[in-house]
Design an enzyme around this catalytic site. Structure first.
Site, PDB file in Angstrom:
ATOM      1  N   LYS A  95      -8.097   6.551   2.329  1.00  0.00           N
ATOM      2  CA  LYS A  95      -8.943   6.212   1.183  1.00  0.00           C
ATOM      3  C   LYS A  95     -10.412   6.230   1.591  1.00  0.00           C
ATOM      4  O   LYS A  95     -10.769   5.774   2.687  1.00  0.00           O
ATOM      5  CB  LYS A  95      -8.546   4.829   0.655  1.00  0.00           C
ATOM      6  CG  LYS A  95      -9.243   4.409  -0.627  1.00  0.00           C
ATOM      7  CD  LYS A  95      -8.701   3.057  -1.094  1.00  0.00           C
ATOM      8  CE  LYS A  95      -9.380   2.600  -2.378  1.00  0.00           C
ATOM      9  NZ  LYS A  95      -8.843   1.303  -2.851  1.00  0.00           N
ATOM     10  N   SER A 154      -7.663   1.331  -7.610  1.00  0.00           N
ATOM     11  CA  SER A 154      -8.702   2.202  -7.083  1.00  0.00           C
ATOM     12  C   SER A 154      -8.201   3.225  -6.060  1.00  0.00           C
ATOM     13  O   SER A 154      -8.938   4.146  -5.698  1.00  0.00           O
ATOM     14  CB  SER A 154      -9.797   1.341  -6.441  1.00  0.00           C
ATOM     15  OG  SER A 154      -9.283   0.589  -5.356  1.00  0.00           O
ATOM     16  N   SER A 163      -4.991  -2.391  -6.839  1.00  0.00           N
ATOM     17  CA  SER A 163      -5.547  -1.080  -6.485  1.00  0.00           C
ATOM     18  C   SER A 163      -4.605  -0.196  -5.686  1.00  0.00           C
ATOM     19  O   SER A 163      -4.794   1.021  -5.623  1.00  0.00           O
ATOM     20  CB  SER A 163      -6.862  -1.259  -5.704  1.00  0.00           C
ATOM     21  OG  SER A 163      -7.887  -1.661  -6.586  1.00  0.00           O
TER      22      SER A 163
END
Length: 496
Positions: A79, A154, A178
């Protein structure tokens, strides 16, 4: 089957037995990314040359008979909130658009030590603020099941990359869902651990374990395998217990999950925890699915822990976490901070010290109520999200079934209930909802019972595999390969 579509466990077994080479796996993942990433925009920075070099080295180690790490030869996406040497770490922020990492984050270094091959960086919203993966640096990431819809966030880029077979493993982080929400939207597995299981020394407020790093993959076994490589002693995280330089939690059992006897499980279920604005269609899909398998448990009751004032409690604590570094960025670069971060900073400035005391007191009361509840039950089942995936042009859901939401993160309430209590929570792909989109079943276990929670989830995954209404949905790769590049879509870049 293409090597990139193998589970991490199966690929690792085949490489160890020399029936699959690390180079073949790497090339297959690269080819898949080149074929479908333009349609979804999940992988936003990559170094395939370095990955190929690492794959050759990994295969040579296998050929020599070296001792291999538990992730040896397995591709990994990271990420874009975490440093990878030589790749950008933008945080999805224009302010850091040119920021190149000079070293690996300690989590990435640990995963490399266990043999993982870093493929590249996966997209996320600006500073991971929001449940829709879009920003002004790399643009939006689309849902691979319907390119007009959101991949959530996210950790949306990670979920899409895993779902499409670009990589078997990806990192994510989770505050209010997320990891879990994008996993649910994209038909993969995401796991938020009990605080202190996976170190996260980069949290500005280290004593508040709201944001946690965690694993994402296509199966529960793969998530558990990756988690075993993430557990490590790290005193920089005050929630990680380290004794004699060793992590107290033994990673070994996570590499081969034990069985779990479903017929002895005491299970509660809820579609709203008594407070969440769950879409009627999602609630109906949830109950329809329960009717197909709820009979297997020893006890199965509609019940939930007390979540009084959960919305207010999460809002205050989240704003507190955003009010430091992000407030300074907004002051210094007012034209380079997006609407979600701006809203959180403004919200934080409106709270007083007494508001913070109220929220932390409420969180403590909620936590103790959850512990009492879990004296009666082993697990709670719930939908992971309150809604089905919507059009990605909608920055966040402003209403659910005609009722206005309170904020850009309010729709994540099904996930942040367990965040506030500090319980482990795994999202399991469970067929599709009435809209034909992936449905995520959230499984919440006792605090500290991460191994048992994953073992229980794996048993359900096995049960679902034989039911076309419950098994994990698969991405239509032909649909993606024929699609025009997402970058050509109106509204691709930014927040409008």
């Amino acid at each position: 089957m293409n090597p990139c579509d193998l589970s991490a466990m199966e690929a690792r077994r085949l490489m160890a037995s020399k029936k699959l080479s690390a180079v073949e796996l790497a090339e297959s993942c690269i080819a898949r990314a080149e074929a479908v990433n333009p349609a979804v925009n999940a992988l936003v920075a990559q170094d395939f040359t370095a990955m190929r070099t690492a794959a050759v080295a990994a295969q040579k180690a296998i050929d020599r008979g070296d001792k291999l790490g538990i992730l040896h030869g397995l591709p990994l996406c990271v990420k874009d909130m975490v440093d990878v040497t030589g790749l950008p770490t933008t945080f999805g922020s224009e302010i850091y658009a040119d920021n190149i990492a000079k070293s690996d984050d300690s989590m990435v270094a640990q995963l490399r030590t266990e043999g993982a091959l870093v493929m590249g960086k996966a997209n996320n919203p600006e500073w991971s603020a929001g449940g829709n993966t879009r920003n002004a640096v790399y643009g939006v990431t689309a849902n691979p099941f319907d390119l007009t819809r959101s991949a959530a966030g996210s950790s949306g880029g990670s979920a899409v990359a895993v779902a499409c077979g670009m990589t078997p493993l990806a990192t994510g982080s989770d505050t209010g869902g997320s990891l879990r929400s994008p996993a649910a939207f994209c038909g993969v597995v995401g796991f938020r651990t009990t605080p202190g299981v996976v170190p996260g020394h980069s949290r500005p407020l280290g004593w508040m374990p709201m944001s946690l790093n965690g694993p994402m993959a296509r199966t529960v076994d793969d998530v558990s395998l990756m988690l075993s490589a993430m557990i490590r002693p790290d005193r920089r995280d005050p929630w990680v217990t380290v004794i004699n330089d060793q992590a107290v939690l033994d990673p070994g059992p996570f590499r081969h999950l034990p069985g779990y006897d479903l017929c002895r499980a005491r299970v509660a279920f809820t579609h709203d925890f008594g407070f969440a604005m769950t879409e009627r269609m999602i609630a109906e899909s949830f109950h329809n699915k329960l009717s197909r398998f709820g009979h297997v448990f020893g006890q199965f009751d509609e019940a939930h822990p007390d979540c009084l004032e959960a919305d207010d409690t999460f809002a205050v604590i989240r704003a507190l976490a955003f009010s430091g570094h992000h407030r300074e960025l907004l002051q210094q670069y007012p034209d380079k901070v997006g609407p979600n971060v701006r809203e959180n900073v403004k919200e934080g400035e409106g709270y007083s010290a007494l508001d913070v005391v109220r929220a932390l007191t409420n969180q403590t009361r909620l936590y103790r109520q959850w512990q009492l509840f879990f004296e009666q039950y082993d697990f709670v089942l719930a939908p992971t999200t309150t809604i089905s995936p919507r059009n990605w042009h909608e920055l966040y859901p402003s209403e659910i079934d005609g009722e206005p939401t309170q904020s850009y993160y309010h729709w994540l309430s099904m996930a942040y209930a367990s965040t506030l209590a500090g319980h482990p929570s795994v999202t399991l792909p469970t067929g599709r909802d009435a809209n034909g989109m992936p449905f995520g079943l959230q499984i919440i276990g006792r605090r500290g019972s991460d191994l048992q929670t994953l073992a229980f989830a794996r048993e359900l995954e096995t049960l679902f595999a034989g039911d076309v209404e419950l098994q994990r949905p698969k991405v239509d790769l032909d649909y993606l390969s024929r699609a025009r590049p997402l970058s050509e879509a109106e509204g691709f870049l930014g927040f409008a």
